[in-house]
Write an enzyme that holds these catalytic residues in place. Structure first.
Site, short mmCIF file in Angstrom:
data_model
loop_
_atom_site.label_atom_id
_atom_site.label_comp_id
_atom_site.label_asym_id
_atom_site.label_seq_id
_atom_site.Cartn_x
_atom_site.Cartn_y
_atom_site.Cartn_z
N PRO A 41 0.75 -1.19 0.12
CA PRO A 41 0.11 0.02 -0.03
C PRO A 41 0.76 1.25 -0.02
CG PRO A 41 0.09 -0.84 2.00
CD PRO A 41 0.65 -1.84 1.27
N ASP A 91 3.67 1.57 -11.85
CA ASP A 91 2.54 2.50 -12.04
C ASP A 91 2.57 3.57 -10.87
OD1 ASP A 91 1.37 1.54 -9.69
OD2 ASP A 91 0.56 -0.18 -10.58
N LYS A 142 -1.32 4.36 -14.74
CA LYS A 142 -2.64 4.70 -15.31
C LYS A 142 -3.26 5.30 -14.37
CE LYS A 142 -3.33 0.35 -16.55
NZ LYS A 142 -2.21 -0.33 -16.33
N ASP A 194 -1.52 -5.45 -4.40
CA ASP A 194 -1.32 -6.52 -4.88
C ASP A 194 -1.73 -6.80 -6.30
OD1 ASP A 194 -1.18 -9.88 -3.77
OD2 ASP A 194 -2.87 -9.58 -5.21
N MET A 244 -10.44 2.76 -5.92
CA MET A 244 -10.57 3.66 -6.97
C MET A 244 -12.01 4.45 -6.75
SD MET A 244 -9.00 1.60 -10.07
CE MET A 244 -9.62 0.18 -9.55
#
Length: 450
Positions: free
Chosen positions: A212, A235, A257, A290, A371
């Site tokens: 995290p 990312d 992204k 993960d 998200m």
């Protein structure tokens, strides 16, 4: 930087306990000690070292490779240091960082392997404490392995540097290293020959969960692969502190992204992973949390498998576990939540959320929404519309597990407004359920905004 002192002269000014400790280290390194002092600790007799002079003179610096001033007279130590610096000799003045151009570190000695820890002279006690911890990491036989590698390096001198490095790293990761450490050189040689026969070393992709955010939450396997990869694709959810652990000469490719912002489309990421592996590289695909929890890891390894590329999956602490723990919110609790559900709050291209709302809007469970920022108001409204009361607890954890962590707690009716007022940025996780109420008692980490 390490100095090779075997057979070279070191000037040691001082004859007390501190100087004796320095003398032991210097003698172990094979140095010729030129001792200057008026009185000596009895330990010098045990070492067989006698003073060459009683008082310091600049001429004693002739032919020296290193100078150590270890008396209890600060003025004398500084005078020695100034004289050595004038001749551009490295000098260590004990307990006088400003006068020193060299620091004697805390060391872990597994000759010929030597690990040095230094606080730049600011906190030697801390360096020694860390040395005690590092001592526990290294098998006492690791020096035997270093000797074995040193005795076989010339056999691969005609190989390209990258090929040679891959060969030795494969050796260290396999049974050859264990054999060398146990003294079975025949078995070690057999393994080395086997690896040398396939010197090209096939490429591989490691799909690794970075956790995290907090680097301390990396798995040991992840940390090891960070140091072994040739190239890393990462990312935007991977914290800078984790990227700092990547091997310095590894190539880094950002493929992050965000909502409506794709540095590299997913199909191109998949293709790039295959291409890099087919070039014989060890590729680290580093993902926040993960890789198999909303990380598209399954899509990526499916492409690798279809192209015959070797791969390995290293799980990481998912954001739900890490952020909830650092926010003081247990995901399950026998009095409040007998289940935990992970869902994505990312809407489809048409702006709609395709979730099983009837299953989510129930008591006795915790819902973790990944998200969730973009469609937060829509998500909370849907949960209310399908049965959750307006005062049902909900919270958003932003930058979870990092020093910048913020927790915004409220209810399904007011959480969107609270988040807007807080004006926070960064990766977030939304937690919905009665367990959110427990954080008032259980929170333990970072600043919390209500």
């Amino acid at each position: 930087m390490f100095l090779r002192l075997r057979g070279r002269t070191v000037l040691l000014v001082g004859g007390g306990e501190v100087a004796l400790r320095k003398a032991r280290l210097l003698q172990r390194a094979g140095a010729v000690i030129r001792l200057v002092c008026r009185e000596t600790h009895p330990g010098f007799d045990v070492l067989g070292i006698t003073p060459a002079a009683t008082d310091f003179d600049a001429a004693q610096l002739d032919d020296c490779a290193l100078v150590i001033a270890a008396t209890d007279d600060g003025a004398l130590n500084r005078a020695v240091a100034e004289a050595a610096s004038t001749r551009h000799l490295p000098v260590n003045a004990v307990d006088d960082v400003a006068a020193s151009t060299a620091i004697t570190p805390a060391i872990v000695d597994r000759a010929p392997l030597l690990v040095a820890l230094s606080s730049a002279g600011r906190a030697p006690m801390l360096a020694r404490r860390l040395r005690e911890q590092v001592e526990q990491l290294f098998d006492q036989r690791i020096g035997r392995l270093a000797e074995y590698i040193g005795s076989r390096r010339d056999r691969q001198k005609d190989m390209a540097i990258d090929t040679r490095r891959k060969l030795w790293e494969a050796f260290l990761d396999g049974p050859g290293a264990a054999a060398a450490m146990s003294g079975d050189e025949a078995a070690a040689d057999h393994e080395l020959a086997r690896l040398s026969a396939d010197a090209s070393q096939r490429g591989v992709v490691w799909l690794v969960g970075a956790g995290p955010g907090d680097p301390d939450l990396l798995t040991l396997r992840a940390l090891r692969l960070l140091q072994n990869c040739d190239v890393v694709l990462h990312d935007h959810l991977v914290a800078p502190g984790i990227l700092d652990l990547v091997r310095r000469d590894a190539e880094r490719i950002f493929v992050g992204k965000r909502a409506s912002q794709h540095t590299l489309p997913q199909d191109q990421i998949n293709t790039r992973l295959v291409e890099l592996a087919q070039e014989g590289k060890r590729v680290l695909r580093l993902k926040g949390g993960d890789p198999f929890v909303f990380g598209r890891g399954g899509e990526e390894i499916a492409e690798l498998a279809a192209n015959g590329v070797a791969f390995e999956v290293v799980p990481g602490i998912t954001a739900a576990n890490g952020c909830a723990a650092y926010a003081g919110i247990p995901l399950t609790h026998r009095d409040h939540a007998q289940a935990a559900i992970f869902v994505t709050g990312h809407p489809r291209a048409d702006g709609q959320l395709d979730l099983h709302w009837d299953a989510l809007a129930r008591p006795g469970q915790t819902v973790c929404i990944f998200m969730a920022r973009t469609a937060l108001a829509q998500t909370m409204a849907a949960l209310r519309a399908h049965g959750l009361p307006d005062d049902w607890p909900a919270a958003m954890v932003v930058q979870g597990t990092l020093a910048e962590q913020r927790v915004i707690a409220g209810t399904v009716s007011d959480l969107p407004e609270r988040v807007a007022e807080a004006d926070v940025a960064g990766a977030c996780l939304v937690i919905v359920g009665e367990v959110v109420r427990l954080r008032a008692q259980l929170r333990w980490f970072g600043d919390v905004a209500d």
